[in-house]
Design an enzyme around this catalytic site. Structure first.
Site, short mmCIF file in Angstrom:
data_model
loop_
_atom_site.label_atom_id
_atom_site.label_comp_id
_atom_site.label_asym_id
_atom_site.label_seq_id
_atom_site.Cartn_x
_atom_site.Cartn_y
_atom_site.Cartn_z
N GLU A 1 25.27 40.83 89.28
CA GLU A 1 26.67 40.98 89.66
C GLU A 1 27.23 42.39 89.48
O GLU A 1 28.09 42.82 90.24
CB GLU A 1 27.54 40.01 88.83
CG GLU A 1 27.30 38.54 89.13
CD GLU A 1 28.00 38.10 90.40
OE1 GLU A 1 28.56 38.95 91.11
OE2 GLU A 1 27.97 36.89 90.70
N SER B 1 38.89 -7.45 46.67
CA SER B 1 38.63 -7.06 45.28
C SER B 1 38.22 -5.60 45.13
O SER B 1 37.88 -5.18 44.03
CB SER B 1 37.52 -7.95 44.71
OG SER B 1 37.90 -9.31 44.71
#
Length: 678
Positions: free
Chosen positions: A81, A337
């Site tokens: 590029e 519990s």
């Protein structure tokens, strides 16, 4: 002499040009809103992506920096590029002249002159293609290069490059097409991601894999031409097929990620979760849920006791199923519990109970309430150790009566939990011992981690970008050790003659709980390094008859420990002030037996300091302690440790709990805060 006016004119022109450029730069700054409008990311303790979310416009746009991608990708990108990216100022004059010459010679555009900086400008402000647009992009590219470093300009391109469909940026594409972060891209993968942005819809590999592969090969050829890759690597990369499908984005800890993303949209949220543990335990939860058979869900949360951080968060197995997005880690449920160890820990801390204290497990009426054990049977005279291991209800209610339900709930709140109470319950009822106050698995994990840390409690931490809460000592180390010693010897569930081989050297203290109506099954446990809480039930609270915590949740807890890292498994030595006896008869009189509080009314009352007092003291200054009532000699304790006399000199600033006990074993306590006087 003619040269001087010319130079002066040039200087004026240059100054005017620079001033104009600076003015335009200030008046028309680059709009980075698209770059900053990124996907929310929730990441693990090492920065690994757990889950990401699309932006408001429906894009997968993940922040990508130069450090996030493989250097090979950057080499191929620049070769294909913008070969002079590192040296030009945003516009490449040589490429511009070349493109202009080709246009003049052939009458059409043969090659472009767009630099990566110009492409970054275009991605920030998309416009229809034209020469005017190209001029604007060139000016913006120069502006970007003026304002930002090369790495920052490149980060804009890496984050916004179109990758087909709603994918933008290199990270999003790498995850969607290859299922991995772009730090370890192969040559073939890197070349494909370089090629796609030039024509993102035509080159989408999930829709046009052959087209994408041809474009990729052209990038590879350019890489060989410019020496980025060699011939053997080129041949190997070209032989690899391009992907032909799109993968799902990472989806670890979806409930946690959804919650945190709502708190901090558009940012990267760092967590304490460990990706590998999260993934492994999620697989375990999935496997175990398939065996339940009734569609029940499983929630699990795991804490690192050394840091207080959550390392695994399983809010349910089927996130996209019916009620699947209910986060069961944060949902408050009846613990049955499972809170009993905290009740006994506070009683141990008051020196009114001991694991060898004898208690009568017989029917006892508390006003109009007659608690029974889960099997509706009673065992008669038992030690507190056995009562806790067998989860007997009457002894737990007697212990809570001695501790006081309001004080117990206050301690839970100080520890970071927010227990919910039934309508009309003001917190004075003893039903909290059997699960009337609701808590979440996350809160339960924080409470059990506090026991693992010797009585120092802090809310679990899950975000690394938020201040960590400082632990508060709410229970003394001796009381915490008593509880750990008792729970580490608790009976195993049915079907377990012994712990799995992987756990036999790991000392785990554990407790189970089952709510009324079999709606919630719990197992909570801790070792030296890890706290694990498992909840099993229906998200809508539908009962599961016969499904006890020790049968449906506890086996999953043991399997979870089998997937956790190893640790120092040696049993913690008892504190120096731990009382070691063979029988309750060897205990001090006040600790030998546990009886209903109604039989021993008239206990002591603390006159000074008052509850929740804030006391300012100079160094080594004493606090006078004063109590009224009670029977016989009164004994004071500070954070569970006996105090000689009635003058207390705090060692440090902070919160402390003061308790007073009479010879009959009756006690009361207050919490105060000490502040250093300036």
């Amino acid at each position: 002499m003619r040269l001087r006016p010319l130079l002066a004119g040039l200087a004026v022109a240059a100054t005017t040009l620079v001033a104009t450029a600076l003015t335009l730069d200030r008046v028309f700054p680059p709009d980075l809103s698209r770059y900053h409008d990124r996907s929310t990311e929730v990441v693990d303790a090492n920065g690994r992506l757990l889950r990401a979310f699309t932006t408001a416009d429906g894009k997968w746009r993940l922040k990508t920096s130069v450090d996030d991608v493989d250097p090979l990708y950057l080499g191929l990108l620049k070769a294909y590029e913008d070969r002079r990216f590192d040296s030009h100022w945003g516009v490449d004059p040589l490429a511009t002249l070349r493109a202009a010459g080709q246009l003049a010679e052939r009458g059409r555009i043969v090659s472009g002159a767009s630099t990566l900086s110009m492409q970054a400008a275009r991605l920030l402000d998309p416009r229809p293609r034209s020469f005017t647009t190209k001029a604007i992009q060139s000016a913006r590219a120069l502006q970007l290069e003026w304002r930002y470093s090369k790495r920052e300009v490149l980060a804009i391109y890496l984050t916004l490059a179109p990758m087909g469909g709603n994918l933008e940026g290199v990270r999003a594409a790498s995850l969607a097409y290859f299922g991995k972060e772009p730090r370890q891209l192969s040559a073939a993968e890197a070349a494909l991601l370089v090629a796609i942005p030039q024509s993102p819809e035509r080159r989408r590999p999930d829709r046009a894999s052959p087209v994408a592969q041809k474009a990729r090969d052209r990038v590879l050829e350019r890489g060989v031409e410019h020496g980025v890759i060699d011939a053997p690597l080129f041949e190997m990369a070209r032989s690899r097929p391009a992907p032909d499908r799109r993968l799902a984005m990472p989806m670890q800890a979806p409930h946690l990620a959804t919650w945190l993303a709502g708190q901090s949209p558009g940012t990267t949220v760092p967590t304490t979760v460990r990706y590998e543990l999260q993934q492994s335990l999620a697989q375990l939860v999935h496997e175990e849920r398939r065996q339940l058979g009734d569609g029940a869900e499983i929630a699990m949360v795991v804490l690192d006791n050394r840091t207080g951080g959550v390392v695994a968060w399983l809010g349910g197995d089927n996130f996209f199923g019916r009620a699947g997005q209910v986060d069961l880690v944060r949902a408050r449920r009846s613990p049955g519990s499972a809170l009993k160890p905290l009740i006994y820990a506070m009683a141990f801390d008051d020196r009114t109970l001991h694991p060898e204290t004898l208690v009568e497990d017989v029917p006892v009426r508390f006003r109009d309430w007659l608690p029974r054990n889960f099997d509706r049977d009673h065992q008669g005279a038992v030690t507190v150790r056995r009562a806790l291991q067998q989860s007997l209800n009457v002894p737990a209610v007697l212990a809570l009566e001695k501790v006081g339900p309001q004080r117990f709930l206050s301690t839970l709140r100080t520890a970071g939990a927010a227990p919910g109470l039934p309508p009309g319950d003001n917190g004075n009822t003893l039903g909290v011992a059997l699960g009337s106050a609701t808590v979440s698995p996350l809160e339960m994990a924080g409470l059990y981690s506090g026991l693992a840390n010797g009585g120092s409690f802090a809310p679990p931490q899950v975000r690394r970008d938020r201040p960590k809460s400082q632990p508060l000592r709410l229970i003394g180390p001796t009381a915490a050790w008593y509880v750990s010693d008792v729970l580490a010897e608790a009976p195993l569930p049915e079907g377990f003659a012994s712990l799995p081989v992987a756990l036999r050297e790991r000392r785990i203290a554990f407790k189970t709980g089952t709510s009324a109506g079999y709606r919630d099954a719990w197992a909570a446990g801790y070792s030296a390094n890890w706290t694990v809480v498992v909840w099993v039930g229906h998200a809508d609270g539908t009962p599961r008859p016969g499904q006890l915590g020790r049968l449906s949740a506890l086996p999953i807890l043991f399997k979870a420990y089998g997937r956790l890292p190893a640790e120092d498994n040696r049993a913690i030595r008892p504190p120096a002030d731990a009382i070691k006896v063979a029988s309750h008869r060897e205990l001090p009189p006040r600790m030998r037996t546990l009886a209903p509080y109604s039989e021993t009314s008239g206990g002591p009352r603390i006159a000074y300091p008052p509850a929740d007092a804030r006391i300012e003291l100079a160094a080594r200054e004493a606090v006078p302690l004063n109590a009224m009532g009670g029977q016989g000699r009164l004994r004071w304790l500070v954070d569970g440790r006996p105090l000689e006399g009635t003058q207390w000199v705090p060692a440090n600033a902070g919160t402390a709990r003061l308790a007073v006990v009479d010879e009959a074993g009756r006690s009361t306590s207050v919490t105060v805060r000490i502040v250093q006087r300036q």
